[in-house]
Design a protein around this motif. Structure first.
Motif, PDB file in Angstrom:
ATOM      1  N   ALA A  15      46.710 -13.830   4.855  1.00  0.00           N
ATOM      2  CA  ALA A  15      46.605 -13.861   3.392  1.00  0.00           C
ATOM      3  C   ALA A  15      46.543 -15.290   2.876  1.00  0.00           C
ATOM      4  CB  ALA A  15      47.800 -13.129   2.773  1.00  0.00           C
ATOM      5  N   ALA A  16      47.386 -16.155   3.414  1.00  0.00           N
ATOM      6  CA  ALA A  16      47.390 -17.552   2.966  1.00  0.00           C
ATOM      7  C   ALA A  16      46.068 -18.222   3.271  1.00  0.00           C
ATOM      8  CB  ALA A  16      48.538 -18.306   3.628  1.00  0.00           C
ATOM      9  N   LEU A  17      45.547 -18.027   4.471  1.00  0.00           N
ATOM     10  CA  LEU A  17      44.264 -18.651   4.819  1.00  0.00           C
ATOM     11  C   LEU A  17      43.138 -18.153   3.925  1.00  0.00           C
ATOM     12  CD1 LEU A  17      44.214 -18.932   8.702  1.00  0.00           C
ATOM     13  CD2 LEU A  17      44.112 -20.776   7.035  1.00  0.00           C
ATOM     14  N   GLN A  18      43.144 -16.863   3.630  1.00  0.00           N
ATOM     15  CA  GLN A  18      42.120 -16.320   2.731  1.00  0.00           C
ATOM     16  C   GLN A  18      42.205 -16.999   1.363  1.00  0.00           C
ATOM     17  OE1 GLN A  18      43.119 -12.167   2.799  1.00  0.00           O
ATOM     18  NE2 GLN A  18      41.779 -11.711   4.537  1.00  0.00           N
ATOM     19  N   LEU A  19      43.402 -17.067   0.819  1.00  0.00           N
ATOM     20  CA  LEU A  19      43.572 -17.651  -0.514  1.00  0.00           C
ATOM     21  C   LEU A  19      43.300 -19.157  -0.515  1.00  0.00           C
ATOM     22  CD1 LEU A  19      46.696 -15.616  -1.593  1.00  0.00           C
ATOM     23  CD2 LEU A  19      44.466 -15.596  -2.740  1.00  0.00           C
ATOM     24  N   PHE A  20      43.771 -19.866   0.491  1.00  0.00           N
ATOM     25  CA  PHE A  20      43.521 -21.309   0.566  1.00  0.00           C
ATOM     26  C   PHE A  20      42.019 -21.580   0.624  1.00  0.00           C
ATOM     27  CE2 PHE A  20      47.795 -22.043   2.974  1.00  0.00           C
ATOM     28  CZ  PHE A  20      48.507 -21.846   1.798  1.00  0.00           C
ATOM     29  N   THR A  21      41.292 -20.722   1.333  1.00  0.00           N
ATOM     30  CA  THR A  21      39.844 -20.878   1.456  1.00  0.00           C
ATOM     31  C   THR A  21      39.151 -20.546   0.138  1.00  0.00           C
ATOM     32  OG1 THR A  21      39.935 -20.353   3.809  1.00  0.00           O
ATOM     33  CG2 THR A  21      37.803 -20.113   2.729  1.00  0.00           C
ATOM     34  N   THR A  29      49.700 -19.894  -4.867  1.00  0.00           N
ATOM     35  CA  THR A  29      51.158 -19.788  -4.970  1.00  0.00           C
ATOM     36  C   THR A  29      51.703 -18.844  -3.894  1.00  0.00           C
ATOM     37  OG1 THR A  29      51.125 -17.878  -6.453  1.00  0.00           O
ATOM     38  CG2 THR A  29      51.003 -20.082  -7.481  1.00  0.00           C
ATOM     39  N   VAL A  30      52.981 -18.959  -3.642  1.00  0.00           N
ATOM     40  CA  VAL A  30      53.652 -18.055  -2.707  1.00  0.00           C
ATOM     41  C   VAL A  30      53.546 -16.622  -3.209  1.00  0.00           C
ATOM     42  CG1 VAL A  30      55.893 -17.400  -1.749  1.00  0.00           C
ATOM     43  CG2 VAL A  30      55.200 -19.802  -1.753  1.00  0.00           C
ATOM     44  N   ALA A  31      53.684 -16.423  -4.506  1.00  0.00           N
ATOM     45  CA  ALA A  31      53.577 -15.071  -5.065  1.00  0.00           C
ATOM     46  C   ALA A  31      52.200 -14.470  -4.770  1.00  0.00           C
ATOM     47  CB  ALA A  31      53.835 -15.099  -6.568  1.00  0.00           C
ATOM     48  N   GLN A  32      51.163 -15.272  -4.873  1.00  0.00           N
ATOM     49  CA  GLN A  32      49.815 -14.782  -4.576  1.00  0.00           C
ATOM     50  C   GLN A  32      49.673 -14.425  -3.093  1.00  0.00           C
ATOM     51  OE1 GLN A  32      47.758 -18.253  -6.049  1.00  0.00           O
ATOM     52  NE2 GLN A  32      46.981 -17.134  -7.835  1.00  0.00           N
ATOM     53  N   ILE A  33      50.245 -15.255  -2.228  1.00  0.00           N
ATOM     54  CA  ILE A  33      50.183 -14.982  -0.787  1.00  0.00           C
ATOM     55  C   ILE A  33      50.896 -13.671  -0.483  1.00  0.00           C
ATOM     56  CG2 ILE A  33      50.922 -15.771   1.502  1.00  0.00           C
ATOM     57  CD1 ILE A  33      50.649 -18.680   0.376  1.00  0.00           C
ATOM     58  N   GLY A  38      50.501  -7.855   0.765  1.00  0.00           N
ATOM     59  CA  GLY A  38      51.104  -6.558   0.499  1.00  0.00           C
ATOM     60  C   GLY A  38      52.595  -6.553   0.775  1.00  0.00           C
ATOM     61  N   LEU A  39      53.215  -7.721   0.619  1.00  0.00           N
ATOM     62  CA  LEU A  39      54.640  -7.890   0.875  1.00  0.00           C
ATOM     63  C   LEU A  39      55.280  -8.568  -0.328  1.00  0.00           C
ATOM     64  CD1 LEU A  39      54.125  -9.109   4.529  1.00  0.00           C
ATOM     65  CD2 LEU A  39      55.157  -6.921   3.864  1.00  0.00           C
ATOM     66  N   THR A  40      56.563  -8.795  -0.264  1.00  0.00           N
ATOM     67  CA  THR A  40      57.255  -9.412  -1.392  1.00  0.00           C
ATOM     68  C   THR A  40      57.459 -10.904  -1.169  1.00  0.00           C
ATOM     69  OG1 THR A  40      59.455  -9.050  -0.473  1.00  0.00           O
ATOM     70  CG2 THR A  40      58.517  -7.257  -1.825  1.00  0.00           C
ATOM     71  N   LYS A  41      57.696 -11.583  -2.266  1.00  0.00           N
ATOM     72  CA  LYS A  41      57.984 -13.020  -2.226  1.00  0.00           C
ATOM     73  C   LYS A  41      59.266 -13.287  -1.439  1.00  0.00           C
ATOM     74  CE  LYS A  41      58.603 -16.539  -5.675  1.00  0.00           C
ATOM     75  NZ  LYS A  41      58.480 -16.914  -7.069  1.00  0.00           N
ATOM     76  N   SER A  42      60.260 -12.432  -1.598  1.00  0.00           N
ATOM     77  CA  SER A  42      61.513 -12.630  -0.861  1.00  0.00           C
ATOM     78  C   SER A  42      61.286 -12.454   0.645  1.00  0.00           C
ATOM     79  CB  SER A  42      62.613 -11.697  -1.365  1.00  0.00           C
ATOM     80  OG  SER A  42      62.253 -10.352  -1.178  1.00  0.00           O
ATOM     81  N   THR A  43      60.396 -11.552   1.024  1.00  0.00           N
ATOM     82  CA  THR A  43      60.069 -11.401   2.443  1.00  0.00           C
ATOM     83  C   THR A  43      59.381 -12.665   2.949  1.00  0.00           C
ATOM     84  OG1 THR A  43      59.848  -9.011   2.201  1.00  0.00           O
ATOM     85  CG2 THR A  43      58.806 -10.000   4.133  1.00  0.00           C
ATOM     86  N   PHE A  44      58.519 -13.228   2.132  1.00  0.00           N
ATOM     87  CA  PHE A  44      57.857 -14.485   2.506  1.00  0.00           C
ATOM     88  C   PHE A  44      58.909 -15.534   2.858  1.00  0.00           C
ATOM     89  CE2 PHE A  44      56.356 -18.724   1.684  1.00  0.00           C
ATOM     90  CZ  PHE A  44      55.094 -18.739   2.251  1.00  0.00           C
ATOM     91  N   PHE A  45      59.905 -15.687   1.985  1.00  0.00           N
ATOM     92  CA  PHE A  45      60.910 -16.727   2.190  1.00  0.00           C
ATOM     93  C   PHE A  45      61.885 -16.416   3.326  1.00  0.00           C
ATOM     94  CE2 PHE A  45      59.590 -18.010  -2.147  1.00  0.00           C
ATOM     95  CZ  PHE A  45      59.162 -19.285  -1.807  1.00  0.00           C
ATOM     96  N   HIS A  47      60.640 -15.620   6.143  1.00  0.00           N
ATOM     97  CA  HIS A  47      59.839 -16.078   7.281  1.00  0.00           C
ATOM     98  C   HIS A  47      59.417 -17.540   7.191  1.00  0.00           C
ATOM     99  CE1 HIS A  47      59.346 -12.144   9.205  1.00  0.00           C
ATOM    100  NE2 HIS A  47      59.385 -11.670   7.974  1.00  0.00           N
ATOM    101  N   PHE A  48      59.269 -18.052   5.988  1.00  0.00           N
ATOM    102  CA  PHE A  48      58.751 -19.415   5.789  1.00  0.00           C
ATOM    103  C   PHE A  48      59.528 -20.125   4.693  1.00  0.00           C
ATOM    104  CE2 PHE A  48      55.177 -16.666   6.992  1.00  0.00           C
ATOM    105  CZ  PHE A  48      54.783 -17.270   8.175  1.00  0.00           C
ATOM    106  N   GLY A  49      59.705 -21.434   4.866  1.00  0.00           N
ATOM    107  CA  GLY A  49      60.388 -22.233   3.861  1.00  0.00           C
ATOM    108  C   GLY A  49      59.532 -22.487   2.630  1.00  0.00           C
ATOM    109  N   ASP A  50      58.228 -22.622   2.835  1.00  0.00           N
ATOM    110  CA  ASP A  50      57.288 -22.848   1.744  1.00  0.00           C
ATOM    111  C   ASP A  50      55.883 -22.503   2.229  1.00  0.00           C
ATOM    112  OD1 ASP A  50      56.280 -25.103   3.184  1.00  0.00           O
ATOM    113  OD2 ASP A  50      57.721 -26.412   2.208  1.00  0.00           O
ATOM    114  N   LYS A  51      54.903 -22.598   1.343  1.00  0.00           N
ATOM    115  CA  LYS A  51      53.546 -22.177   1.717  1.00  0.00           C
ATOM    116  C   LYS A  51      52.945 -23.082   2.783  1.00  0.00           C
ATOM    117  CE  LYS A  51      51.082 -24.582  -2.009  1.00  0.00           C
ATOM    118  NZ  LYS A  51      50.192 -24.411  -3.156  1.00  0.00           N
ATOM    119  N   ARG A  52      53.367 -24.305   2.863  1.00  0.00           N
ATOM    120  CA  ARG A  52      52.869 -25.235   3.877  1.00  0.00           C
ATOM    121  C   ARG A  52      53.264 -24.757   5.273  1.00  0.00           C
ATOM    122  NH1 ARG A  52      55.696 -30.909   3.839  1.00  0.00           N
ATOM    123  NH2 ARG A  52      57.339 -29.379   3.984  1.00  0.00           N
ATOM    124  N   GLU A  53      54.446 -24.169   5.371  1.00  0.00           N
ATOM    125  CA  GLU A  53      54.953 -23.721   6.667  1.00  0.00           C
ATOM    126  C   GLU A  53      54.144 -22.553   7.244  1.00  0.00           C
ATOM    127  OE1 GLU A  53      57.309 -25.223   8.588  1.00  0.00           O
ATOM    128  OE2 GLU A  53      57.108 -26.751   7.047  1.00  0.00           O
TER     129      GLU A  53
END
Length: 190
Positions: A15-21, A29-33, A38-45, A47-53
Motif C-alpha cells: 500500500a505504501a509503495l502504491q501511494l508513494f508512487t 500519510t500513515v492514515a492513507q497507507i 485495509g487496516l487501521t492506523k493503530s495496526t500500522f504503528f 508494525h512500524f514507527g513511521d511511514k519511512r520505516e
C-alpha cells in the motif's frame, strides 16, 4: 472459512509503495497507507514507527539471515567465504514478492533525500550485522569490517541484477558473482 489475506506487514508495504508512487512520499500519510491496506492506523504503528520505516521492512530479518549464514559457515571458511555463506542464506529467503517490489522500492527511494538517508542507514545496519558475525568467528576487526562492506556491495549489486526483467539467474548466484568481482577489484588496487 475466511479468505486468505497477505501478511499484514506485506500489505502495508504494498500500500505504501502504491501511494508513494502515485502521489509522492511527502504527500502520503500513515492514515492513507492504513486505509489502502485495509487496516487501521493503530495496526500500522504496531508494525512500524513511521511511514519511512515501511521501506526498511525486513532489514532486521535480512541482517539476521546474513549473521546466521556466516555463523553456519564451516569453521575453516575464510572471512570472504563466510560472507558468501551469509549472502547465500539471505538470498534463499528472498521471494518473488521481494523481487517484484525491488525496482519499485528503488524508484520511490530515489525521489526523497529522507528515504535515501534511510537507505544508507539500512546498509550500515547490514554491514554491522555482517561484521559482528565475523568478529564472533574470531576475525580481526579491520578484516571483518572490510569483508562486511564487500558483502553489502555484493548484495546490493546482486539484488539489482536479480530484479532486472531479463535476469534468469538466482539471487544467490548473482550475489556470489558480485562478491568475487569486488574481491578481484580490491586485489587490483595494489
Amino acid at each position: 472459512m475466511p479468505r486468505w489475506e497477505p501478511d499484514t506487514r506485506e500489505r502495508f508495504v504494498v500500500a505504501a509503495l502504491q501511494l508513494f508512487t502515485e502521489q509522492g512520499y511527502d504527500e502520503t500519510t500513515v492514515a492513507q497507507i492504513a486505509d489502502r491496506a485495509g487496516l487501521t492506523k493503530s495496526t500500522f504503528f504496531r508494525h512500524f514507527g513511521d511511514k519511512r520505516e515501511v521501506l526498511a521492512a525486513g532489514q532486521e530479518t535480512l541482517s539476521r539471515l546474513f549473521a546466521e549464514g556466516i555463523s553456519a559457515a564451516p569453521a575453516e571458511a575464510s572471512p570472504l567465504a563466510a560472507v558468501d555463506a551469509g549472502l547465500a542464506h539471505a538470498a534463499d529467503a528472498m521471494t518473488p514478492f521481494n523481487r517484484e517490489l525491488g525496482p519499485r522500492l528503488a524508484a520511490v527511494i530515489a525521489t526523497s533525500s529522507e528515504l535515501q538517508e534511510r537507505a544508507v542507514l539500512k546498509k550500515v545496519g547490514m554491514a554491522t550485522a555482517i561484521a559482528d558475525a565475523l568478529r564472533r568467528r574470531g576475525v580481526d576487526e579491520a578484516i571483518a569490517d572490510t569483508a562486511a562492506e564487500l558483502g553489502v556491495l555484493a548484495f546490493k549489486a546482486g539484488f539489482e541484477a536479480w530484479t532486472a526483467e531479463d535476469n534468469e539467474l538466482s539471487l544467490g548466484q548473482l550475489t556470489s558473482e558480485a562478491l568475487r568481482r569486488f574481491h578481484s577489484a580490491i586485489r587490483q588496487l595494489g
